[in-house]
Design an enzyme around this catalytic site. Structure first.
Site, PDB file in Angstrom:
ATOM      1  N   GLU A 116       0.825  -1.221   0.000  1.00  0.00           N
ATOM      2  CA  GLU A 116       0.000   0.000   0.000  1.00  0.00           C
ATOM      3  C   GLU A 116       0.855   1.266   0.000  1.00  0.00           C
ATOM      4  O   GLU A 116       0.392   2.344   0.368  1.00  0.00           O
ATOM      5  CB  GLU A 116      -0.952   0.009   1.203  1.00  0.00           C
ATOM      6  N   HIS A 139      -2.758   2.303   8.333  1.00  0.00           N
ATOM      7  CA  HIS A 139      -3.861   1.519   7.779  1.00  0.00           C
ATOM      8  C   HIS A 139      -4.018   0.247   8.596  1.00  0.00           C
ATOM      9  O   HIS A 139      -3.019  -0.370   8.983  1.00  0.00           O
ATOM     10  CB  HIS A 139      -3.564   1.175   6.310  1.00  0.00           C
ATOM     11  N   HIS A 141      -7.279  -3.006   9.947  1.00  0.00           N
ATOM     12  CA  HIS A 141      -8.552  -3.686   9.673  1.00  0.00           C
ATOM     13  C   HIS A 141      -9.357  -3.866  10.962  1.00  0.00           C
ATOM     14  O   HIS A 141      -9.592  -5.004  11.378  1.00  0.00           O
ATOM     15  CB  HIS A 141      -8.279  -5.061   9.057  1.00  0.00           C
ATOM     16  N   GLU A 169     -17.428  11.909  22.719  1.00  0.00           N
ATOM     17  CA  GLU A 169     -16.180  12.577  22.342  1.00  0.00           C
ATOM     18  C   GLU A 169     -15.816  12.472  20.859  1.00  0.00           C
ATOM     19  O   GLU A 169     -14.855  13.112  20.418  1.00  0.00           O
ATOM     20  CB  GLU A 169     -15.036  12.053  23.210  1.00  0.00           C
ATOM     21  N   HIS A 210     -12.993  -3.435   3.790  1.00  0.00           N
ATOM     22  CA  HIS A 210     -11.553  -3.696   3.901  1.00  0.00           C
ATOM     23  C   HIS A 210     -10.968  -3.170   5.230  1.00  0.00           C
ATOM     24  O   HIS A 210     -10.429  -3.945   6.007  1.00  0.00           O
ATOM     25  CB  HIS A 210     -10.819  -3.085   2.695  1.00  0.00           C
TER      26      HIS A 210
HETATM   27  O1  2HA Z   1      -0.707  -5.253   3.452  1.00  0.00           O
HETATM   28  O2  2HA Z   1      -3.614  -4.446   4.732  1.00  0.00           O
HETATM   29  O3  2HA Z   1      -4.318  -3.522   2.384  1.00  0.00           O
HETATM   30  C1  2HA Z   1      -1.848  -5.735   3.990  1.00  0.00           C
HETATM   31  C2  2HA Z   1      -2.982  -4.843   3.788  1.00  0.00           C
HETATM   32  C3  2HA Z   1      -3.324  -4.455   2.416  1.00  0.00           C
HETATM   33 ZN    ZN Z   2      -5.522  -3.705   4.307  1.00  0.00          ZN
END
Ligand code: 2HA
Ligand code: ZN
Length: 270
Positions: A116, A139, A141, A169, A210
């Site tokens: 990414e 980033h 999940h 908040e 995602h």
């Molecule tokens: O690299 O989260 O979006 C792993 C990820 C890709």
């Molecule tokens: Zn990801």
């Protein structure tokens, strides 16, 4: 030369990836972080003229010419960063208008930066335009934010308002709200460009089905931003199927704006 494993930025990166793994946000190789460093920070720990490898990035980002980033590696597990930081992280300098990353430290098994990387670098460009203090793109999940994208409209105003209503908040922590991308193929320049565009108006960008992107001035602040949104999504997933008896009204949110000196995104409150 000082030991880079003792650099405050390295210690903080290791602690953050470990903490994110422990929160369940980064299963397997899920998630990635890039941390912008100043040359003077890097110079204390590395000979900046010693380039280990040059790696093509596949995109151009002239705004980031000469900039240094500590970045998680592609295919690497957040779980393992603490045990082998030099394998799972790399420190690179962008050159050739962003088209090449010069490796100065890390990725010792021959690896490279996260898949990414385009979304990260383009998001840095976007956030630096809004706030020159921005240093982090993160980033991951988180389960409840992800779950919410399956059952809630992806309309950004509605998505933001729901999160704001879930914890008092929230509006204070992310008054600019949450932007939302539809499902797109990850790892591409296209999702990178779309994410960066969304980063111009908010520090949080949901990737539907995602995960989420966050940006901020340091690792702690960025972690806290995602943590707050994820907590709100968790409340939503606990109550969405139940009759709503009480809620945080727009009037209450206006009171919060006043009390905490923040301004909600234009036209998001009535
Ligand atoms: O690299 O989260 O979006 C792993 C990820 C890709
Ligand atoms: Zn990801």
């Amino acid at each position: 030369m000082k030991n880079i494993l003792e650099a405050p930025f390295m210690v903080e990166m290791i602690r953050t990836t470990t903490n994110m793994y422990n929160h369940g946000w980064d299963e397997r190789n899920g998630g990635n972080i890039s941390l912008l460093l100043d040359e003077c920070q890097v110079k204390e720990y590395l000979d900046i003229d010693k380039i280990l490898r040059s790696i093509p990035t596949g995109f151009s980002a002239p705004e980031l010419e000469g900039k240094y980033f500590l970045v998680t590696g592609t295919g690497k597990y957040f779980k393992n960063v603490q045990y082998a930081p030099d394998v799972n992280l790399g420190l690179v300098r962008l050159t050739d208008g962003g088209e090449t990353a010069e490796l100065l430290w890390g990725y010792t098994d021959g690896g490279k930066f996260t898949s990414e990387f385009p979304a990260h670098m383009m998001s840095h460009v976007a956030r630096l335009k809004v706030n020159p203090e921005n240093r982090v793109v993160m980033h991951c999940h988180p389960a409840n934010l992800l779950a919410m994208t399956y059952v809630h409209t992806l309309d950004e105003r509605e998505f933001t308002r729901t999160l704001w209503q879930m914890c008092t908040e929230c509006i204070v922590v992310f008054p600019d709200g949450v932007n939302v991308l539809p499902w797109m193929l990850c790892g591409t320049n296209e999702i990178g460009e779309a994410t960066a565009e969304k980063m111009l108006t908010a520090r949080l960008v949901v990737w539907s089905l995602h995960g989420i992107y966050g940006a901020g001035k340091d690792l702690d602040e960025t972690f806290g931003l995602i943590e707050t949104a994820e907590k709100a999504a968790e409340i939503y997933m606990k109550i969405a199927h139940l009759p709503r008896v009480n809620t945080i009204t727009d009037d209450m949110m206006h009171q919060l704006e006043q009390r905490f000196g923040v301004k909600a995104r234009d036209s998001y409150l009535s």
